[in-house]
Design a protein around this motif. Structure first.
Motif, short mmCIF file in Angstrom:
data_model
loop_
_atom_site.label_atom_id
_atom_site.label_comp_id
_atom_site.label_asym_id
_atom_site.label_seq_id
_atom_site.Cartn_x
_atom_site.Cartn_y
_atom_site.Cartn_z
N ASP A 119 19.21 17.00 63.81
CA ASP A 119 18.05 16.81 64.69
C ASP A 119 17.68 15.35 64.94
O ASP A 119 16.50 15.01 65.06
CB ASP A 119 16.82 17.57 64.15
CG ASP A 119 17.09 19.05 63.95
OD1 ASP A 119 17.93 19.58 64.69
OD2 ASP A 119 16.46 19.65 63.07
N ASN A 136 16.21 15.03 60.55
CA ASN A 136 15.44 15.76 59.54
C ASN A 136 15.78 15.24 58.15
O ASN A 136 16.95 15.24 57.75
CB ASN A 136 15.78 17.25 59.66
CG ASN A 136 14.88 18.12 58.80
OD1 ASN A 136 14.74 17.90 57.61
ND2 ASN A 136 14.27 19.13 59.40
N THR A 203 9.72 22.14 59.56
CA THR A 203 11.19 22.25 59.47
C THR A 203 11.66 21.86 58.07
O THR A 203 12.75 21.33 57.90
CB THR A 203 11.86 21.35 60.52
OG1 THR A 203 11.38 20.00 60.36
CG2 THR A 203 11.57 21.84 61.93
N ARG A 206 15.00 23.45 57.31
CA ARG A 206 15.95 23.39 58.42
C ARG A 206 17.40 23.44 57.94
O ARG A 206 18.24 24.16 58.49
CB ARG A 206 15.70 22.11 59.21
CG ARG A 206 16.74 21.80 60.29
CD ARG A 206 16.57 22.70 61.49
NE ARG A 206 17.37 22.22 62.60
CZ ARG A 206 18.61 22.64 62.89
NH1 ARG A 206 19.18 23.59 62.17
NH2 ARG A 206 19.27 22.13 63.91
N ASN A 210 20.11 26.46 58.43
CA ASN A 210 21.36 26.12 59.12
C ASN A 210 22.57 26.52 58.27
O ASN A 210 23.54 27.10 58.79
CB ASN A 210 21.40 24.62 59.40
CG ASN A 210 22.65 24.19 60.14
OD1 ASN A 210 22.84 24.50 61.30
ND2 ASN A 210 23.52 23.46 59.46
N GLN A 216 15.24 30.27 62.57
CA GLN A 216 13.80 30.08 62.56
C GLN A 216 13.29 30.33 63.97
O GLN A 216 13.44 29.50 64.86
CB GLN A 216 13.41 28.69 62.08
CG GLN A 216 11.89 28.48 62.04
CD GLN A 216 11.49 27.17 61.39
OE1 GLN A 216 12.22 26.59 60.60
NE2 GLN A 216 10.29 26.69 61.72
#
Length: 301
Positions: A119, A136, A203, A206, A210, A216
């Motif tokens: 991200d 992130n 997040t 995250r 992943n 999400q």
């Protein structure tokens, strides 16, 4: 009896050398518990201080005098990076006046600099909320990225303390073997979670989602960094009632009230997952952290 002066000198030098080696144990300042836990795995003889707990929001930390004092003593500062600590780490660096851990020094280690974060954003403005242009930073829940971080962390330890390089390499080899074996086990256990859907707060997980191929579907925050509002929560009710949401996920340091309200309206269970090492009795090291998170997601809480 006369003592040979050369022998005496040699004995004194040997004694001083042993004393210096004892004093050479690295002082490591870990910004987050996952980096304190990693330091314990890779540098078991080091003096390790962790600035935050899994019950604290790592975005929001006060640059207290006690933290300044600890950073002043540090040989190595290990943090998540990607600007997660931007609100407090620079202040600690400035006030501690420790040249060993300033920007650009070998004594400053960022986990996010060792891997390709998820991200990343080319452009950021205030309308987007509290987002991280560098990606992130919560990569503690990606086992493959954490293995790369461990390799880089061990190499940095060897740079700072070359006399103990063999010990650091042995500690890394032991950790890497156990981590790879555990990752294989975790992936097998997590098979039933592939394709599941959740609503989560921020997040924080995250990388976990992943890795496990969990989607999400919505965020309890109206924008990153903003607490849930009644209007935003109300807009999530119909999505949560669709029948395909596994859980409403909140990290250990986050406010549960919005998640509990949404759960009461929809019947979707709330899972309070440990954000890092030490959040509960089952997550006292990195291995336990993964074991506990998977157990909760699989319904084994």
């Amino acid at each position: 009896m006369r003592i040979n002066s050369k022998l005496l000198g040699a004995l004194l030098a040997l004694s001083f050398g042993h004393s210096s080696m004892a004093m050479a144990a690295l002082n490591i300042f870990a910004c987050e518990p996952e980096y304190g836990a990693l330091a314990k795995e890779l540098a078991p003889g080091a003096k390790i201080y962790t600035a935050t707990t899994a019950m604290q929001d790592p975005h929001q930390v006060q640059a207290r005098p006690s933290l300044i004092a600890k950073m002043r003593q540090a040989d190595l500062v290990a943090c998540a990076g990607a600007d997660l600590e931007i609100g407090w780490l620079p202040m600690l660096q400035m006030k501690s006046a420790n040249a060993a851990v300033r920007e650009g020094s070998n004594g400053l280690f960022f986990g996010a600099d060792q891997v390709e974060p998820l991200d990343k954003l080319a452009n950021v403005d205030r309308s987007m909320g509290d987002v991280h242009a560098k990606g992130n930073p919560h990569l503690q829940f990606d086992p493959e990225r954490m293995l790369k971080v461990a390799r880089a962390f061990s190499d940095r330890l060897k740079q700072l303390d070359p006399e103990a390089a063999a010990d650091y390499e042995a500690a890394h080899a032991d950790f890497a073997a156990r981590w790879q074996a555990a990752t294989t086990r975790w992936q097998a256990q997590a098979g039933p979670l592939k394709g599941k859907k959740v609503i989560a707060y921020h997040t924080t997980f995250r990388y976990l989602f992943n890795w496990l191929r969990i989607s999400q579907e919505a965020d309890l925050e109206p924008k990153p960094g903003l607490p849930p509002t009644s209007g935003h929560l109300a807009s999530l009710v119909e999505r949560a009632k669709a029948g395909d949401i596994l859980a409403i996920v909140v990290a250990s340091y986050q406010d549960e009230r919005g998640a509990r309200w949404l759960s009461d309206k929809t019947g979707v269970p709330v899972l309070i997952l440990p954000a890092s090492v030490g959040a509960n009795d089952q997550s006292q090291d990195l291995f336990g952290l993964y074991d506990n998170v998977l157990a909760q997601l699989l319904g084994g809480k």
